[in-house]
Design a protein around this motif. Structure first.
Motif, short mmCIF file in Angstrom:
data_model
loop_
_atom_site.label_atom_id
_atom_site.label_comp_id
_atom_site.label_asym_id
_atom_site.label_seq_id
_atom_site.Cartn_x
_atom_site.Cartn_y
_atom_site.Cartn_z
N UNK A 25 41.47 35.99 37.67
CA UNK A 25 41.23 37.43 37.66
C UNK A 25 42.38 38.08 36.88
N UNK A 26 42.13 38.57 35.66
CA UNK A 26 43.24 39.02 34.81
C UNK A 26 44.06 40.16 35.39
N UNK A 27 43.42 41.12 36.05
CA UNK A 27 44.21 42.22 36.59
C UNK A 27 45.07 41.74 37.76
N UNK A 28 44.55 40.84 38.56
CA UNK A 28 45.35 40.28 39.65
C UNK A 28 46.54 39.51 39.08
N UNK A 29 46.29 38.75 38.01
CA UNK A 29 47.34 37.92 37.39
C UNK A 29 48.50 38.79 36.93
N UNK A 30 48.19 39.92 36.28
CA UNK A 30 49.24 40.79 35.77
C UNK A 30 49.92 41.54 36.92
#
Length: 573
Positions: free
Chosen positions: A446-451
């Protein structure tokens, strides 16, 4: 100014941004011209482009300026690159400068010079990454602009996320940005909306060309209740024409208030809500046609008034006033653009849906007909569709059938942060699939979670450091940042200002999101390979303190970047 003067006090590189390095290389070139080593006019010495080499084994930075200038200077690229290598390599803060291939110059900085970037970022704080590349420009940015006939649908949600992000990015680059919503309150779709409300109030079937979503019944009931509260008769009992007008006036106001509330909750606010109807009631359409008539591009034929857009590349001329005397839809576009320019916009940017692709030719021709420059004074960004997926199956949407997937639905499913990030991280010209299951997950996929998790980890590291007595107040020795992992992370950090400037210049907000994902990946790798806090009972040393500066610098950049996308940077997750 001596070449070394750009590199800070005491012979040490003050900052290690690519912009500073590029300016230093330009000063080297000017010095070579001045002393006769390079046969080139001073005014033809550019600020060279400095980029990260594809392989970090080749150094920290690279430039191809020697290949660009060699022919003008009457020499070969490798010879010019060698001249540069000797002089750039002698600069304080540069460990080495080497010639590669046909004339590339690879530059490696010493650890102390590279590490100074961490101090620069932490000191600049929220200002790091801002620039003046668009200073002096007044940009009118129009987005969403959906008809006020229903809730904001998924396509409108994309324009909201992208438009607001672009506004933030361009503002960070010095532009004066007017965020504008074009309120379509004139035309047949409003008529259909009003008739749909009246039918719902009377308990009748939705008109064949009307709107059938559940919100229609809710608004109709609200209009009826409000009229009763004001001591007026039930509008459903009035004659058709009078009843329709009541539902049009009250229903549009209620629907648009709901739309503005939805967008506000999505962190998308506007400076101007422009009413299309005002163009027709204020005489703006007539004034616009008058201006174009003065320019000799208006003609009359078949009882209608036309704009000769074929003179400016359009495939056919366009009607402005129809033979029955009513304005064509394009007349409002013509008047609206002139109004934006009259309000001071140097550039009017339109974010439009994929179904508007055919409008580009006539809009650009209209811009040129006014004597403006298409692509400069008017820019049009076409966005592709959004598909919503859950459990591997598409979630269908149909506004008129009443099964529309709305902005509110998306936010309820995944939250504002995930929704905004997912909609802004892809190029507007790409169709995207929004996987609700993925966006709701707490995984690195999940890209937003990763950032966001990277930022939360950074803040956790800072709290742990404080508990162990590691403090930035102990000083900063950038020479301690001497590992390949330090160099790699600092290299990614240095790219942020250029990314922001590129995103603004190209109108591509997704560059910021993709950069943040790269930075988060570099940070996670660095976190696993270095120490900000000492192990066990080991004492705090200068290396721990220096890496706390780096840790906090990464946190600042992630927070700044997420802020440009309208996404929060959490302290804990």
């Amino acid at each position: 100014m001596p070449v070394s003067a750009r590199w800070g006090g005491a012979g040490t590189l003050a900052r290690v941004t690519p912009e500073e390095l590029a300016e230093a290389i330009r000063n080297v070139l000017i010095a070579a011209v001045t002393d006769g080593s390079l046969a080139l006019p001073v005014d033809e010495v550019p600020v060279p482009k400095v980029e990260r080499p594809r392989s970090r084994e080749h150094g920290d930075w690279a430039t191809n300026v020697a290949m660009q200038l060699a022919k003008k200077a009457g020499t070969n690229p490798r010879a010019l690159a060698q001249l540069l290598a000797e002089r750039v390599g002698a600069l304080d803060g540069v460990a080495s400068a080497e010639v590669a291939g046909p004339g590339f110059l690879n530059i490696r900085l010493d650890a102390a010079s590279a590490g100074e970037l961490a101090r620069t970022i932490v000191t600049a704080g929220t200002a790091y990454g801002t620039n003046d590349s668009l200073a002096g420009q007044h940009i009118n940015l129009e987005y969403v602009s959906a008809n006020p006939t229903g809730p904001v649908h998924l396509g409108g949600a994309r324009w909201a996320a992208v438009g607001d992000s672009l506004a933030r990015i361009m503002t960070a680059c010095g532009a004066e940005v007017t965020r504008e919503y074009y309120f379509n309150d004139h035309g047949t779709q409003i008529d259909r909306f009003a008739r749909s409300l009246l039918a719902a109030a009377r308990g009748q079937e939705t008109p064949e060309d009307g709107y059938g979503g559940s919100y229609i019944g809710e608004i109709a009931a609200r209009v009826t209740a409000d009229e009763a509260g004001a001591g007026r008769p039930d509008p459903a009992t009035l004659p058709d024409v009078e009843a329709t007008e009541v539902f049009r006036a009250r229903g549009v106001d209620l629907m648009f208030a709901a739309v503005k509330a939805e967008l506000h909750d999505f962190r998308t606010d506007f400076d101007v809500f422009f009413h299309e109807d005002s163009l027709h009631t204020s005489g703006a359409v007539e004034r616009a046609i008058g201006r174009l008539r003065e320019r000799g591009v208006i003609f009359e034929a078949d009882g209608a008034t036309w704009l000769r857009t074929t003179d400016f590349g359009d495939d056919k001329d366009r009607v402005l006033i129809k033979s029955d005397g009513d304005p064509a839809y394009f007349a409002a576009d013509v008047a609206y653009y002139l109004d934006k320019r009259a309000r001071g916009a140097d550039c009017a940017i339109y974010l439009l849906g994929a179904d508007h692709h055919g409008y580009i030719g006539r809009m650009m021709a209209m811009c040129a007909a006014y004597g403006d420059e298409p692509g400069v004074n008017m820019q049009i960004i076409i966005g592709q569709l959004v598909n919503l997926v859950r459990d591997g199956q598409p979630v269908r949407m149909s506004k008129r059938a009443g099964t529309v997937v709305t902005l509110e639905d998306l936010v309820d499913a995944v939250g504002v942060d995930a929704a905004r990030y997912a909609l802004a991280r892809s190029s507007m010209d790409s169709m995207i699939d929004i996987d609700l299951n993925l966006l709701a997950s707490t995984s690195n996929d999940n890209p937003v979670y990763y950032v966001q998790y990277a930022h939360a980890r950074i803040r956790s590291v800072a709290r742990n450091a404080a508990e162990r007595g590691v403090s930035r107040d102990a000083g900063f020795d950038p020479a301690q940042l001497d590992t390949p992992h330090d160099s790699q992370l600092l290299g990614v950090l240095a790219q942020y200002p250029a990314i922001v400037a590129q995103a603004a210049a190209l109108r591509e907000q997704h560059r910021v999101a993709r950069y943040l994902e790269t930075l988060a990946a570099a940070y996670h790798t660095w976190y696993g390979a270095t120490r900000v806090t000492p192990r066990g009972d080991d004492p705090v040393d200068a290396g721990h303190v220096a890496r706390l500066w780096v840790n906090d610098a990464v946190g600042q950049v992630i927070a700044n970047g997420l802020g440009l996308l309208g996404v929060t940077a959490p302290e804990r997750m």
